[in-house]
Each structure stands twice: as structure tokens, then as C-alpha cells.
Motif scaffolding. Structure first.
Motif, PDB file in Angstrom:
ATOM      1  N   TYR A 157       0.836  -1.200   0.000  1.00  0.00           N
ATOM      2  CA  TYR A 157       0.000   0.000   0.000  1.00  0.00           C
ATOM      3  C   TYR A 157       0.878   1.261   0.000  1.00  0.00           C
ATOM      4  N   ARG A 184      -5.669  -0.242  -4.186  1.00  0.00           N
ATOM      5  CA  ARG A 184      -6.943  -0.972  -4.232  1.00  0.00           C
ATOM      6  C   ARG A 184      -6.794  -2.386  -3.680  1.00  0.00           C
ATOM      7  N   ILE A 187      -7.420  -1.841  -0.098  1.00  0.00           N
ATOM      8  CA  ILE A 187      -8.836  -1.607   0.192  1.00  0.00           C
ATOM      9  C   ILE A 187      -9.622  -2.915   0.127  1.00  0.00           C
ATOM     10  N   ARG A 188      -9.288  -3.770  -0.827  1.00  0.00           N
ATOM     11  CA  ARG A 188      -9.956  -5.081  -0.910  1.00  0.00           C
ATOM     12  C   ARG A 188      -9.595  -5.978   0.269  1.00  0.00           C
ATOM     13  N   LEU A 217      -3.366   4.460   2.584  1.00  0.00           N
ATOM     14  CA  LEU A 217      -4.691   4.354   1.980  1.00  0.00           C
ATOM     15  C   LEU A 217      -5.419   5.693   2.029  1.00  0.00           C
ATOM     16  N   ALA A 221      -6.123   8.131  -1.195  1.00  0.00           N
ATOM     17  CA  ALA A 221      -7.502   8.514  -1.494  1.00  0.00           C
ATOM     18  C   ALA A 221      -7.631  10.018  -1.684  1.00  0.00           C
ATOM     19  N   LEU A 231     -11.864   6.672  -3.667  1.00  0.00           N
ATOM     20  CA  LEU A 231     -11.474   5.403  -3.071  1.00  0.00           C
ATOM     21  C   LEU A 231     -12.219   5.126  -1.769  1.00  0.00           C
ATOM     22  N   TYR A 232     -12.743   6.156  -1.142  1.00  0.00           N
ATOM     23  CA  TYR A 232     -13.468   5.951   0.104  1.00  0.00           C
ATOM     24  C   TYR A 232     -14.732   5.106  -0.111  1.00  0.00           C
ATOM     25  N   GLU A 234     -15.069   2.576  -2.157  1.00  0.00           N
ATOM     26  CA  GLU A 234     -14.822   1.231  -2.667  1.00  0.00           C
ATOM     27  C   GLU A 234     -14.863   0.181  -1.561  1.00  0.00           C
ATOM     28  N   ASN A 235     -15.232  -1.047  -1.956  1.00  0.00           N
ATOM     29  CA  ASN A 235     -15.397  -2.176  -1.038  1.00  0.00           C
ATOM     30  C   ASN A 235     -16.298  -1.779   0.129  1.00  0.00           C
ATOM     31  N   ARG A 237     -17.144   1.087   1.409  1.00  0.00           N
ATOM     32  CA  ARG A 237     -16.524   2.073   2.300  1.00  0.00           C
ATOM     33  C   ARG A 237     -15.564   1.406   3.290  1.00  0.00           C
ATOM     34  N   ILE A 239     -12.293   1.788   3.747  1.00  0.00           N
ATOM     35  CA  ILE A 239     -11.366   2.659   4.486  1.00  0.00           C
ATOM     36  C   ILE A 239     -12.028   3.162   5.765  1.00  0.00           C
TER      37      ILE A 239
END
Length: 320
Positions: A157, A184, A187-188, A217, A221, A231-232, A234-235, A237, A239
């Protein structure tokens, strides 16, 4: 005649003062000798040898970040240009720790540049034409480093942030894209409970590494928002889930027992400067819990992120 003498004396003193001032300015931005390569032993393998080996590079970073804190952009550019022309840090690395160190240093260099006023950067574009390719070489070396890529943990990261920061500073979209792949991945990796499975495996340092993993991260973002990438979100939220886990753990370290029963050991900086992500995250979400945690800790300083994070990213806190 007396007036002439006084006038002559004044001119002499003025000239001497100017000369002295030039002398001072000439030495005000002394540039440390470039470090050809950064190749320390692992931090956990030999802490004393590690500290000794990284000191010359860290001294340079400290001087660069100090210039940024003062808004002395001319000195900051002098420092970067000198090391760029020497192709500093790009020598052979025989171990593994050096890849991490170079990645962190490159992130710092880019974050300092991103703080510089646009007019300054435009006026000095010819000098940045020497700096930018060097930063891109650092980023490419990070991108291609198997010593980092095989880990699939917080260091990946951080490599992503390195690529995004340098790509943003140099206008290299392909580096940003490569950085996004790595961020990412992080994040995943965030689970429904906000935990990072690989960092949980760090045993008594798990909480520390959750905090450390969150830094790149959040800053990544923030940097890619200018590209209309959120990016916040994604998945689901993710993060926010990791941030909430760390915030609860700062308020009550015992709460981390829901993630692992192992008693946690923290470094002195874990709940101080490595909470620097509080600044941009609070500016984004305005969580009142954060305001109470930020106030007694300001200013946050992180050598990998340009130094004084509070000055660069902080916003006023509500009256308590």
C-alpha cells in the motif's frame, strides 16, 4: 566633508552587510552529500545497524521537510535538484529493507513538491526537468520491486502511495494507475470488521500495523480525488471501517481484543505521529471523535509525508 565621510561609511557598511547576507544565504541551504544507495539491514534484524545506515538519508529528508515547513521552496528545490543530478538512492540494493526506504523517501520528495505553490513550480520548470525523471526512476524501481510486490501487505500500500504521489507530482498518469492497483489491493484486503488479515498475523504488533497500513490508503484517497476517483466508496466504504477500528482502539486499546486476543505492544509513535492520517480524514468526514483525539497530538509530523502533516492537511477544530 563630514557628511561625505558619513555617506561613504554608510555605503561601506551597506556593502559589507550585503556581502555578509550573501554569505549567509549561500550557506543557508547547504546540501548534504548525495547518498548513492540505501541498503540497511532489516529494522528487526539489526536495529542499531539499521539506524546508522539510514541516518544520512533521513538527515537529508529532515532538511528537506524543514525547508517545506518554512516555505523555503528555493532551498527545497536546491536539495532535490542536487540529489536528482547525482541520481541519489538508485545504487544497487542487496537486501530488502532498502526498497522500503527508497519508496518512503520518494513519497516524501513528491509530497514536498505537491505542497509547492503552482507559480513556483511553473517558474522553475527547467529545474524540475532534472528532478522529475529522477523521481520517476524511484517510482519505477518501487513498482518493479519484487522485494515489495510479493508481500501483499502494508508495504504494498505504501508503494502504491509512492507511485501515486510521484505520478501526481510529475504528471505521469501511468504511475498513478500502477499505484491505484496497489492501493486498491489494500482496500480489498479490509474485512467486514475493518481488520487486515495479513496485519493480524503480526501478533503483538497487529494494532501498530493496522495504523501504519491506513496511512497510505487515506493519503492516496486524497491525492486521487483530483482525478475524480473516490477510493473511500470502494469495497463498501472499507477505508471507513479500518479507520473506525483504529479510532476505537486509540480511544480504548483493549477494544482491539475483538480482532485478536494477543496483547498488543505499540511503538511510542504508533498513537502519535502515525495517526497523521487523522488530519486529512477529519477534514473529509468531520468525525467529532477525531477532533478530540487530534487536539492534544498536534502537530503531527511524518518524515515520509513531507514533515508537518498538520500544516499541510489540517483544518480548524471546533471549540471544545
Amino acid at each position: 566633508m563630514h557628511h561625505v565621510s558619513v555617506r561613504v561609511l554608510f555605503i561601506v557598511l551597506l556593502a559589507a552587510s550585503a556581502a555578509f547576507g550573501f554569505e549567509r544565504s549561500a550557506h543557508a541551504c547547504a546540501v548534504p552529500a548525495p547518498v548513492e544507495t540505501i541498503d540497511p539491514p532489516g529494522y528487526y534484524d539489526d536495529a542499531t545497524g539499521y539506524a546508522r545506515a539510514v541516518k544520512p538519508m533521513r538527515d537529508f529528508v529532515a532538511r528537506l521537510n524543514s525547508s517545506a515547513a518554512k516555505g523555503d521552496w528555493s532551498c527545497a528545490l536546491d536539495l532535490l535538484e542536487s540529489w536528482a543530478k547525482a541520481d541519489a538512492l538508485m545504487g544497487h540494493i542487496s537486501g530488502y529493507q532498502g526498497y522500503y526506504e527508497r519508496s518512503w523517501a520518494g513519497t516524501d520528495f513528491a509530497m514536498v513538491i505537491l505542497r509547492m505553490p503552482r507559480e513556483f513550480r511553473e517558474t522553475n520548470q527547467a529545474r524540475f526537468n532534472a528532478v522529475d525523471p529522477w523521481l520517476e526512476r524511484i517510482a519505477i524501481a518501487t513498482r518493479d520491486s519484487e522485494a515489495i510486490n510479493h508481500l501483499h501487505n502494508n508495504l504494498v500500500y505504501w508503494a502504491g502511495l509512492d507511485l501515486i504521489a510521484i505520478g501526481s507530482a510529475t504528471g505521469n498518469a501511468s504511475l498513478v494507475d500502477s499505484g491505484l492497483l496497489r492501493v486498491r489491493e489494500g482496500i480489498r484486503d479490509i474485512g467486514p470488521d475493518g481488520a487486515l488479515a495479513r496485519e493480524v498475523k503480526r501478533g503483538n504488533r497487529a494494532l501498530h500495523y493496522h495504523t501504519f497500513a491506513l496511512i497510505p490508503l487515506v493519503f492516496a484517497a486524497e491525492l486521487v480525488r483530483q482525478r475524480n476517483i473516490d477510493l473511500y466508496r470502494e469495497n463498501d466504504r472499507a477505508i471507513d471501517r479500518l479507520a473506525n477500528l483504529v479510532i476505537e482502539s486509540v480511544e480504548d486499546p483493549a477494544s482491539f481484543a475483538k480482532i485478536t486476543p494477543v496483547k498488543q505492544d505499540l511503538f511510542p509513535w504508533t498513537f502519535q505521529d502515525e495517526l497523521c492520517w487523522f488530519e486529512p480524514y477529519y477534514a473529509r468526514v468531520r468525525d467529532r471523535r477525531l477532533a478530540a483525539l487530534i487536539a492534544p497530538r498536534r502537530p503531527f509530523s511524518e518524515w515520509r509525508l513531507g514533515g508537518n502533516v498538520t500544516a499541510a492537511w489540517g483544518v480548524p477544530l471546533p471549540d471544545r
